[in-house]
Design a protein around this motif. Sequence first.
Motif, PDB file in Angstrom:
ATOM      1  N   LYS A 161       0.768  -1.319  -0.194  1.00  0.00           N
ATOM      2  CA  LYS A 161      -0.055  -0.299  -0.311  1.00  0.00           C
ATOM      3  C   LYS A 161       0.523   1.350   0.114  1.00  0.00           C
ATOM      4  N   THR A 162       1.772   1.467   0.617  1.00  0.00           N
ATOM      5  CA  THR A 162       2.604   2.393   1.144  1.00  0.00           C
ATOM      6  C   THR A 162       3.581   2.038   0.449  1.00  0.00           C
ATOM      7  N   THR A 163       3.989   1.726  -0.977  1.00  0.00           N
ATOM      8  CA  THR A 163       4.644   1.683  -1.782  1.00  0.00           C
ATOM      9  C   THR A 163       3.829   2.104  -2.508  1.00  0.00           C
TER      10      THR A 163
ATOM     11  N   PRO B  31       1.580  11.129   5.261  1.00  0.00           N
ATOM     12  CA  PRO B  31       2.386   9.138   5.169  1.00  0.00           C
ATOM     13  C   PRO B  31       2.586   8.926   6.711  1.00  0.00           C
ATOM     14  N   GLN B  32       2.442   7.388   6.595  1.00  0.00           N
ATOM     15  CA  GLN B  32       1.708   6.641   7.283  1.00  0.00           C
ATOM     16  C   GLN B  32       2.722   7.312   8.562  1.00  0.00           C
ATOM     17  N   GLU B  33       3.822   7.051   8.626  1.00  0.00           N
ATOM     18  CA  GLU B  33       4.798   7.514  10.369  1.00  0.00           C
ATOM     19  C   GLU B  33       4.745   8.695  10.571  1.00  0.00           C
TER      20      GLU B  33
ATOM     21  N   LEU C 236      -4.243   9.408   2.276  1.00  0.00           N
ATOM     22  CA  LEU C 236      -3.918   9.748   3.613  1.00  0.00           C
ATOM     23  C   LEU C 236      -3.305   7.582   4.471  1.00  0.00           C
ATOM     24  N   ASP C 237      -2.132   7.838   4.579  1.00  0.00           N
ATOM     25  CA  ASP C 237      -1.451   6.462   3.900  1.00  0.00           C
ATOM     26  C   ASP C 237      -1.828   6.273   6.019  1.00  0.00           C
ATOM     27  N   GLU C 238      -2.320   4.784   5.852  1.00  0.00           N
ATOM     28  CA  GLU C 238      -3.173   4.819   7.217  1.00  0.00           C
ATOM     29  C   GLU C 238      -3.114   6.171   8.173  1.00  0.00           C
ATOM     30  N   PRO C 239      -4.603   6.334   8.141  1.00  0.00           N
ATOM     31  CA  PRO C 239      -4.949   7.714   8.881  1.00  0.00           C
ATOM     32  C   PRO C 239      -5.046   7.566  10.558  1.00  0.00           C
TER      33      PRO C 239
HETATM   34 MG    MG Z   1       2.359   1.258   4.746  1.00  0.00          MG
END
Ligand code: MG
Lengths: 311, 255
Positions: free
Chosen positions: A44-46, A84-86, A158-161
Amino acid sequence: METILSIRGVAKTYKSGTVALQPTDLDIGKGEIFALLGPNGAGKTTLISIVCGIVTPSAGTITAAGFDTVRDYRETRTRIGLVPQELLTDAFETVMATVTFSRRLFGRHGDAAFIEKLLRDLTLWDKRDAKMTELSGGMKRRVMIAKALSHEPDILFLDEPTAGVDVELRRDMWRLVHDLRERGVTIILTTHYIEEAEEMADRVGVIAKGRLILVDEKAALMRKLGKKTLTLTLSEPLAEVPSALSHWPLTLTDEGHALTFAFDANAEDNGVRALLRAADEAGIAWKDIATKQSSLEDIFVGLVHEQEGRA
Amino acid sequence: MTFNWHGVLAIYRFELARFGRTIWTSLMTPVITTSLYFVVFGTAIGSRMNEVGGVPYGAFIVPGLMMLTMLTESIFNASFGIFMPKWSGTIYELLSAPVSTLETLVGYVGAAASKSCIVALVIFATAHLFVDVQVAHPFWALCYLLLVAVTFCLFGFILGLWAKGFEQLQVIPLLVVTPLTFLGGAFYSIDMLPGIWRTISLFNPIVYLISGFRWTFFGVGDVPVAASLGATFGFLCICVTVIAVIFRTGWRLKK
Ligand SMILES: [Mg+2]
Ligand SMILES: Nc1ncnc2c1ncn2[C@@H]1O[C@H](COP(=O)(O)OP(=O)(O)OP(=O)(O)O)[C@@H](O)[C@H]1O
């Protein structure tokens, strides 16, 4: 529906040799909320990072609002925002400074009124002069969102909001997503949770092991994903499924100590009541009952098998 | 949008704000070090040395001192500027922003070079408290200062991109640049060295930098001023080329 983002044959193999993404095609419609649903390491993030220009794809092309993301990167990037996720922030910057920085970096002049409104919407206004180190995790996530929205993008990733976010902030997040959609912003979010995809999205894409297994309207997908299992723990172990229940799709598990029944949670009549009645009539004594949502992993495994079977 | 000025200024201001947070250490360090050098070299040693090429020793070491600090400051500031976002992960924003290679460079290198020049001027002012030093060609001195600052900030930028950890970030400045600067005639004229060492010194690129800068002060240098300019521009071109390649391939920036 007008297409705002078009992904064609995009694939990624990292230098380490990890194939993170198989060649993928995906079209996102203008103004829709799209959820990318998949387990850890699915890619997903990729995929998101490739669209935003953070990861270089091994193959494929992407157009956003009709512009190529490599050749016309200025056009596409001014239209795209990324959370981003982080939680990645500059520790010593203040909230105000870091959000203003983001807006300018994306080529906009520092519009104080707009930034004030943005910070108020995200309940960050009181914290505008606080340094990032002084904020809680949830506040930092809000700042990340403010940064991503600071240049008024048309497409928001939104990466894992809602990872590591409390119930209240999660609800705020959902509200924000809907507000943004009202304003015509296209939103692509990733999640591990079926419920979240269900709550927020119009369409859902399921991704596992770097493959986009299926893309469907939410309602259609929920039917496919809505499998549950019922487990009856028996008082006395059985050697086989009693003949009175033989026309039910039951399996005997746990060395005869339990009966399990798979059913469709979304069906009008899922058969659970009838089964329990039949079990009583057959004189089967049970001491516990449990139902469980098939885990995302189970479903993915199922879907992958299904796909491979078809291929 | 043809040139993202807002973006460049955002980076420039961000970097200057970073320097601003440590303004006292940033400015007091060169002041104190310069003073120490003057106490040690200028007074203790200088009193036994008369003149170098017609220039009093105290004044003679000023350009070298400025260069010494400029080189370390430039490399350190520029490398840190790009290394930190890479290390902390905040670089995602830069990579996803509509900012070109050139704009990124102008922002980061511009800010680092500005700081280096300010520090160099502070050193010059401090030196003035100890010795009387006249600058023969002030305009060229400033131009040369700027040229060297930009060149070494570019070099620092490359280091910052290359470094995978804090150790690598420090190793080149500490093990290569500082020794070369000390051996590059910061505190002496290479004419004072015995023949063979003098020849070896001519392979040290820093000699050309210091000599060129010294020429703008006193009108004389160890090597012809054209050679100095040539060497500096040569290094500048190498740095620009390396950076262009890095950005084109995304090396150590993108995955
Ligand atoms: Mg990810
Ligand atoms: N920089 C990298 N170098 C090498 N491999 C990577 C890199 N980033 C991710 N991967 C690998 O690529 C695969 C996909 O990772 P990705 O981060 O896209 O997954 P994800 O779906 O976002 O997972 P999660 O839900 O855990 O965030 C994983 O196997 C991961 O180990």
